[in-house]
Motif scaffolding. Sequence first.
Motif, PDB file in Angstrom:
ATOM      1  N   ALA A  14       0.808  -1.217   0.000  1.00  0.00           N
ATOM      2  CA  ALA A  14       0.000   0.000   0.000  1.00  0.00           C
ATOM      3  C   ALA A  14       0.844   1.271   0.000  1.00  0.00           C
ATOM      4  O   ALA A  14       0.369   2.345  -0.393  1.00  0.00           O
ATOM      5  N   LEU A  15       2.097   1.171   0.437  1.00  0.00           N
ATOM      6  CA  LEU A  15       2.914   2.371   0.621  1.00  0.00           C
ATOM      7  C   LEU A  15       3.167   3.169  -0.653  1.00  0.00           C
ATOM      8  O   LEU A  15       3.094   4.406  -0.626  1.00  0.00           O
ATOM      9  N   PRO A  16       3.470   2.534  -1.802  1.00  0.00           N
ATOM     10  CA  PRO A  16       3.650   3.344  -3.017  1.00  0.00           C
ATOM     11  C   PRO A  16       2.401   4.144  -3.390  1.00  0.00           C
ATOM     12  O   PRO A  16       2.511   5.291  -3.856  1.00  0.00           O
ATOM     13  N   TYR A  17       1.224   3.572  -3.164  1.00  0.00           N
ATOM     14  CA  TYR A  17      -0.013   4.300  -3.475  1.00  0.00           C
ATOM     15  C   TYR A  17      -0.192   5.492  -2.540  1.00  0.00           C
ATOM     16  O   TYR A  17      -0.639   6.564  -2.968  1.00  0.00           O
ATOM     17  N   ILE A  18       0.175   5.303  -1.287  1.00  0.00           N
ATOM     18  CA  ILE A  18       0.107   6.417  -0.338  1.00  0.00           C
ATOM     19  C   ILE A  18       1.079   7.516  -0.755  1.00  0.00           C
ATOM     20  O   ILE A  18       0.750   8.710  -0.720  1.00  0.00           O
ATOM     21  N   ALA A  19       2.280   7.109  -1.168  1.00  0.00           N
ATOM     22  CA  ALA A  19       3.279   8.086  -1.610  1.00  0.00           C
ATOM     23  C   ALA A  19       2.796   8.858  -2.831  1.00  0.00           C
ATOM     24  O   ALA A  19       3.016  10.075  -2.943  1.00  0.00           O
ATOM     25  N   ILE A  20       2.135   8.170  -3.748  1.00  0.00           N
ATOM     26  CA  ILE A  20       1.583   8.846  -4.938  1.00  0.00           C
ATOM     27  C   ILE A  20       0.577   9.907  -4.530  1.00  0.00           C
ATOM     28  O   ILE A  20       0.602  11.045  -5.037  1.00  0.00           O
ATOM     29  N   LEU A  21      -0.310   9.563  -3.613  1.00  0.00           N
ATOM     30  CA  LEU A  21      -1.310  10.524  -3.149  1.00  0.00           C
ATOM     31  C   LEU A  21      -0.655  11.728  -2.485  1.00  0.00           C
ATOM     32  O   LEU A  21      -1.079  12.877  -2.691  1.00  0.00           O
ATOM     33  N   VAL A  22       0.385  11.475  -1.691  1.00  0.00           N
ATOM     34  CA  VAL A  22       1.091  12.574  -1.025  1.00  0.00           C
ATOM     35  C   VAL A  22       1.742  13.496  -2.052  1.00  0.00           C
ATOM     36  O   VAL A  22       1.685  14.735  -1.927  1.00  0.00           O
ATOM     37  N   LEU A  23       2.364  12.928  -3.063  1.00  0.00           N
ATOM     38  CA  LEU A  23       3.013  13.744  -4.092  1.00  0.00           C
ATOM     39  C   LEU A  23       1.991  14.572  -4.866  1.00  0.00           C
ATOM     40  O   LEU A  23       2.216  15.764  -5.136  1.00  0.00           O
ATOM     41  N   PHE A  24       0.868  13.970  -5.220  1.00  0.00           N
ATOM     42  CA  PHE A  24      -0.172  14.729  -5.925  1.00  0.00           C
ATOM     43  C   PHE A  24      -0.736  15.835  -5.034  1.00  0.00           C
ATOM     44  O   PHE A  24      -0.997  16.949  -5.502  1.00  0.00           O
ATOM     45  N   ALA A  25      -0.917  15.531  -3.758  1.00  0.00           N
ATOM     46  CA  ALA A  25      -1.414  16.541  -2.824  1.00  0.00           C
ATOM     47  C   ALA A  25      -0.433  17.700  -2.721  1.00  0.00           C
ATOM     48  O   ALA A  25      -0.840  18.872  -2.661  1.00  0.00           O
ATOM     49  N   ALA A  26       0.865  17.403  -2.714  1.00  0.00           N
ATOM     50  CA  ALA A  26       1.879  18.455  -2.652  1.00  0.00           C
ATOM     51  C   ALA A  26       1.855  19.321  -3.906  1.00  0.00           C
ATOM     52  O   ALA A  26       2.025  20.551  -3.836  1.00  0.00           O
ATOM     53  N   LEU A  27       1.616  18.699  -5.055  1.00  0.00           N
ATOM     54  CA  LEU A  27       1.550  19.462  -6.308  1.00  0.00           C
ATOM     55  C   LEU A  27       0.318  20.366  -6.331  1.00  0.00           C
ATOM     56  O   LEU A  27       0.386  21.523  -6.775  1.00  0.00           O
ATOM     57  N   ILE A  28      -0.804  19.854  -5.854  1.00  0.00           N
ATOM     58  CA  ILE A  28      -2.022  20.670  -5.792  1.00  0.00           C
ATOM     59  C   ILE A  28      -1.828  21.832  -4.833  1.00  0.00           C
ATOM     60  O   ILE A  28      -2.241  22.968  -5.114  1.00  0.00           O
ATOM     61  N   SER A  29      -1.169  21.557  -3.711  1.00  0.00           N
ATOM     62  CA  SER A  29      -0.894  22.614  -2.743  1.00  0.00           C
ATOM     63  C   SER A  29       0.008  23.689  -3.343  1.00  0.00           C
ATOM     64  O   SER A  29      -0.199  24.892  -3.123  1.00  0.00           O
ATOM     65  N   SER A  30       0.998  23.266  -4.116  1.00  0.00           N
ATOM     66  CA  SER A  30       1.902  24.223  -4.757  1.00  0.00           C
ATOM     67  C   SER A  30       1.157  25.085  -5.767  1.00  0.00           C
ATOM     68  O   SER A  30       1.386  26.298  -5.869  1.00  0.00           O
ATOM     69  N   ARG A  31       0.249  24.449  -6.507  1.00  0.00           N
ATOM     70  CA  ARG A  31      -0.545  25.201  -7.499  1.00  0.00           C
ATOM     71  C   ARG A  31      -1.436  26.223  -6.804  1.00  0.00           C
ATOM     72  O   ARG A  31      -1.583  27.374  -7.275  1.00  0.00           O
ATOM     73  N   TYR A  32      -2.007  25.843  -5.672  1.00  0.00           N
ATOM     74  CA  TYR A  32      -2.878  26.740  -4.921  1.00  0.00           C
ATOM     75  C   TYR A  32      -2.082  27.869  -4.275  1.00  0.00           C
ATOM     76  O   TYR A  32      -2.519  29.027  -4.239  1.00  0.00           O
ATOM     77  N   LYS A  33      -0.884  27.552  -3.804  1.00  0.00           N
ATOM     78  CA  LYS A  33      -0.079  28.530  -3.067  1.00  0.00           C
ATOM     79  C   LYS A  33       0.606  29.535  -3.984  1.00  0.00           C
ATOM     80  O   LYS A  33       0.654  30.739  -3.678  1.00  0.00           O
ATOM     81  N   TYR A  34       1.138  29.057  -5.127  1.00  0.00           N
ATOM     82  CA  TYR A  34       1.956  29.924  -5.969  1.00  0.00           C
ATOM     83  C   TYR A  34       1.289  30.363  -7.266  1.00  0.00           C
ATOM     84  O   TYR A  34       1.845  31.175  -8.002  1.00  0.00           O
ATOM     85  N   GLY A  35       0.119  29.823  -7.578  1.00  0.00           N
ATOM     86  CA  GLY A  35      -0.579  30.227  -8.790  1.00  0.00           C
ATOM     87  C   GLY A  35       0.203  29.862 -10.033  1.00  0.00           C
ATOM     88  O   GLY A  35       0.672  28.729 -10.186  1.00  0.00           O
ATOM     89  N   ALA A  36       0.381  30.825 -10.929  1.00  0.00           N
ATOM     90  CA  ALA A  36       1.058  30.563 -12.206  1.00  0.00           C
ATOM     91  C   ALA A  36       2.520  30.166 -12.007  1.00  0.00           C
ATOM     92  O   ALA A  36       3.117  29.525 -12.886  1.00  0.00           O
ATOM     93  N   GLY A  37       3.098  30.539 -10.896  1.00  0.00           N
ATOM     94  CA  GLY A  37       4.491  30.192 -10.640  1.00  0.00           C
ATOM     95  C   GLY A  37       4.666  28.938  -9.811  1.00  0.00           C
ATOM     96  O   GLY A  37       5.671  28.787  -9.109  1.00  0.00           O
TER      97      GLY A  37
END
Length: 233
Positions: free
Chosen positions: A66-89
Motif C-alpha cells: 500500500a505504501l507506493p499508493y500512499i506516496a503517490i497521493l502525497v506527491l499529488f497533494a503536494a503538487l495541488i498545494s503548490s498550485r494553490y499557493k503559488y498560482g502561475a508560478g
Amino acid sequence: MFLALFVLWWTLLFVFYRFPGIDLAVAKSVFTAEPCASTSPVGNVCGTFALAKNPLLRMVRNVTLALPYIAILVLFAALISSRYKYGAGWRTLKADRYIAALISLGVGCGLIVNALLKTYGGRPRPRSTDLFGGSLDFVQAGSFAGRCLANCSFVSGEASSGGWLLCLVLLLPPRLRFSVGIPLAIISIMMPTMRVMTGAHYLSDAVLGWLLSLVVFAAAMATVDFLRSGTRA
C-alpha cells in the motif's frame, strides 16, 4: 549518478547471467525439500518455500504494497498545494522534482518492469521451476528463453516499488530525512528480501528490480535539472 547506476545495473546483470549458481544457491537456502508422493514421477523435486505461508510476512507484505499508493497521493497533494499557493508560478524546483518522481514510477515500475520485462521476459519464478517443485525449466537472469507466459519473474515489481520508495528520501525536507528516511530505507530493503525468501523471485530479480528504479529516478532528476538550467540560460 545516473551513469554510475546505469553501468552498475548492467554489470550486475552480466554477473547474474554469467553465474546463475548465485540465484540457485540463494533459492535453495530458503527451500524446504520434502519426500515426494509415491505416485510422483522419478526425479521430481518436492517441497515448499515455507516462509510463503508465514502469516506475519503476509501481513507485512500487504502493508508495504500500500505504501507506493500512499506516496503517490502525497506527491499529488503536494503538487495541488503548490498550485494553490503559488498560482502561475507553481512549477518550483520542488514541484518539478515531485513530477519527475511520479514519471519515474510510471516509466520504471509501470512501463519497463511490468509492461515489458515481466510480460515478455519469460523467466519462471523459483516456485514454478522443476528445481523447486514446479514444472518449468530454470533460466538465468537476462535470458528470454523461459516458458513463463505472463507476470514472470524477471524483474520483481515489488522490488522496483521498494527502490522507488527509497528514492523519495531525497525529496524529504532535511528535518525529516532521518526520522522518516531510516524507516523508509528499511521498508525498501524488506520488500525485495521478502520476495526472495518466499520463492516468488530469485535474488537477481529482486536486486535488479530494486536498482532499476534508482536508475530511472536518477535519470528523471537529471532531466529536470537539465531542463531547468536551459530555461535559466
